[in-house]
Design a protein around this motif. Sequence first.
Motif, short mmCIF file in Angstrom:
data_model
loop_
_atom_site.label_atom_id
_atom_site.label_comp_id
_atom_site.label_asym_id
_atom_site.label_seq_id
_atom_site.Cartn_x
_atom_site.Cartn_y
_atom_site.Cartn_z
N TYR A 663 0.80 -1.23 0.00
CA TYR A 663 0.00 0.00 0.00
C TYR A 663 0.83 1.28 0.00
O TYR A 663 0.33 2.34 -0.37
N HIS A 666 1.03 3.91 -2.99
CA HIS A 666 -0.13 4.78 -3.22
C HIS A 666 -0.25 5.87 -2.15
O HIS A 666 -0.99 6.84 -2.34
N SER A 778 -5.61 3.53 0.74
CA SER A 778 -5.08 3.33 -0.59
C SER A 778 -6.18 3.46 -1.64
O SER A 778 -6.00 4.07 -2.70
N ARG A 782 -7.07 7.20 -4.14
CA ARG A 782 -7.02 7.07 -5.58
C ARG A 782 -8.31 7.52 -6.26
O ARG A 782 -8.40 7.58 -7.48
#
Length: 797
Positions: A663, A666, A778, A782
């Motif tokens: 993770y 990210h 994460s 995004r």
Amino acid sequence: MIQVALYGKGGIGKSTVSANLSAALASSKKRVLQVGCDPKHDSTRLLLGGAGIPTVLDYVRETPREAQQLEALVFEGYGGTACVEAGGPKPGVGCAGRGILSSFEVLKRLGLRASSFDVVLYDVLGDVVCGGFAVPLRKEYADAVFLVTSGEYMALYAANNILRGIRNFEDAAPRVAGIIFNGRGIFAEEERVFAFARAVGLPVLASIPRDEVFSRAEKAGKTLIEAFPASAPAGLFRELAGYVETLEKDRNLLHPANPLGDLELEALVLGRRERPFIKPFGTGPAPGKKPGAKPGSLSLENRYSAEICTEIPEVQSAELSSGISEKKSVEIPSGIPEAQSVEIPSGIPEAQSVEIPSVTPEEVSASSPASPPTRPPLYGCAFSGAVTATFQVDDAATVLHGPGSCTHITADALACSYLRGRGRAVPTGAEKQTPGLLPTDMEEEDVIFGGLEKLERRIEEALLTGWQTVFVVNTCPGGIIGDDIREAASRAEVRFPGARVIPVPVEGVLTGDFSTGLLEGCKRVADLIDPSVRPEKGLVNVIGERSFFLRGEEDFRTVERLLKRLGYGVNCRFLKGTDTLSLRSLKKAEINLLACDDPETRALQAYLSGRFGLEFFELPFPVGFRESSLWVKALAARLLPGKDPSPLLQEQENAYKAGIGKYAPHLSGKSVLLVSYSEDIGWVLDTIRDLGMEILKVGIPVSCFGRESPGLLSREGFPVERNYTDAKRAKDVRGLRPDLVLSSYVPSAPEEGVHYDTIPFSPQVGFLSGLELAKRWSTLLRLPVTEGWKYDGGDES
């Protein structure tokens, strides 16, 4: 039409006065209704030739609602008077005050209207002016109140109390007619009554002498108006009836209620000007007590101790003895007969051979609580808390003595569907298909007449259907009317030898909140523990798992797997999914593990260690990689001196690092603003740093959740602001421009342009707690900050 209430001390002759006044009014062609509001139901006897009549409460109890008729309750007496008796329960059971309320409601429902009469007279017990017996004082029932009294101190005391009750109900319009002096023939009696009347500003409307003619009329079962109409006392009642007729036309003759204070009354009636000095019980001052200190006062020194004791009532003192092997002495209050002072080891030797991760004894000490957590606000009721404890014993039933609504509310809170068939659950083989909650379904009738018979039937039903252990828990109504669940439990055990019927003496909100009831329920479940059992190597108990925690089983399995790697198994879970056999053998465990660190669990720990001498591992279930490493090392050092837990720790470290590596790409470089009620968020901070994220600031709002630990965050390299508000958060979001705001709560009006996520109140237990958050972040970071339902935040083109 006028409604009159006659109040006075029991045995003062009030019913005789009432019946004679009604007879005098009837003889002057008035339509009179007399309602007896005394449980002994003899108010109308002289109007009915000495006969008794069915009471409202008895009739309602024995007659179905659809078959009830007013004609069965109202009877014609002397001169056409209408006579009604409210009645009450047997002496010593139920609530007679509630009975008065119910009687009035029944009479109204069946069509009895005060407007059908010229005078309605209520003859009321005056010793107890509680909510039920005060019903006739209410504006809709009593236009005028007469006080019947003699010159005895207690009679005048009752009259003064009645004035206090009237003042509580009184609005702008005065409602006290005056005093009816019913003489007893004692010395200086008349002077005392008239002095009292002057002091409270009321007239003495009639002075009724002690006369043999009353006894003669009573033997004949008649009033003076009927038996001896020419007697002098009969003339007094006719004069009093005339005054009632005058009041009907002129309410300006009524007076406000002006009761005396207790000292004023004593000075007036008894001649006391001051109360005598009362010496507190005891032969001398308590050790260390300064002479002259006021009883009940707290010095600055002991006030702090008293405040601590209110947080965890079971723990009275904790003393630390010096030396390498540090011990904590816990004393249990003397009110618990089985409790005794025991010593619980709290020192945790450091495992020298473990290197991953390195840890110092100071770090282990820092992980232990330095002081009891601040108690959260009161919530729920003790009844619900106690049931939450007892229903977790799988092969035991719980009889709930209270209204059906209490059972349903508690069942709903437990998120179960075991109330099918009105809560009757029976054991099938060795397993229980549904939790055995058996409500007595108390109704108004049970509140009035007492519910012990229904309770005993329900306990017997539980035992006959196969339950060998039955808990009995009380609610507010049962406690208020004094139903003794201990007595019912004792009688059931006599009838069913070998069965265990255990009363849990909580009484809803009368006893306290949910936490109080939960602890009391746990104590009574602990009655099943066999104190003679000896510990065995390789077994532990788990104490204090949260009842409503949805992730509880997952966390337990995580801890169970760690224990298995150390060569240990779980003997008993107190309390979660346990049974009577496991409880009996609870002392087989070598040590007891705490699932939580909160006031309730610590109080339970103190009780169990004090009563049974149990040893506890002081660190609760761990959260996060670092805390879990400390926990495993300390537990291994306690249980398995010399054994190296490094392989287990290395395995967990590899799994943790693998997750972080997944993770981090990210999340690395992203900035975080934290807003947390609790300062115990080290596991969150560790996860953020391990992911390569930046902590901009931590804000601590004012809250009763969590505990303030000023030193916990002070060593960190970021600003910490206490008394944090939503306004400060909004300002920091605009100024610091974080990528992510982590908060204990979801803001009602979150700022735009930033992602929000919550810090769980009950995080996942174990080494991998932080990975659960990392996975969420994460995904979250995004996504576009501002989502559009047409184009998912992308370019319209």
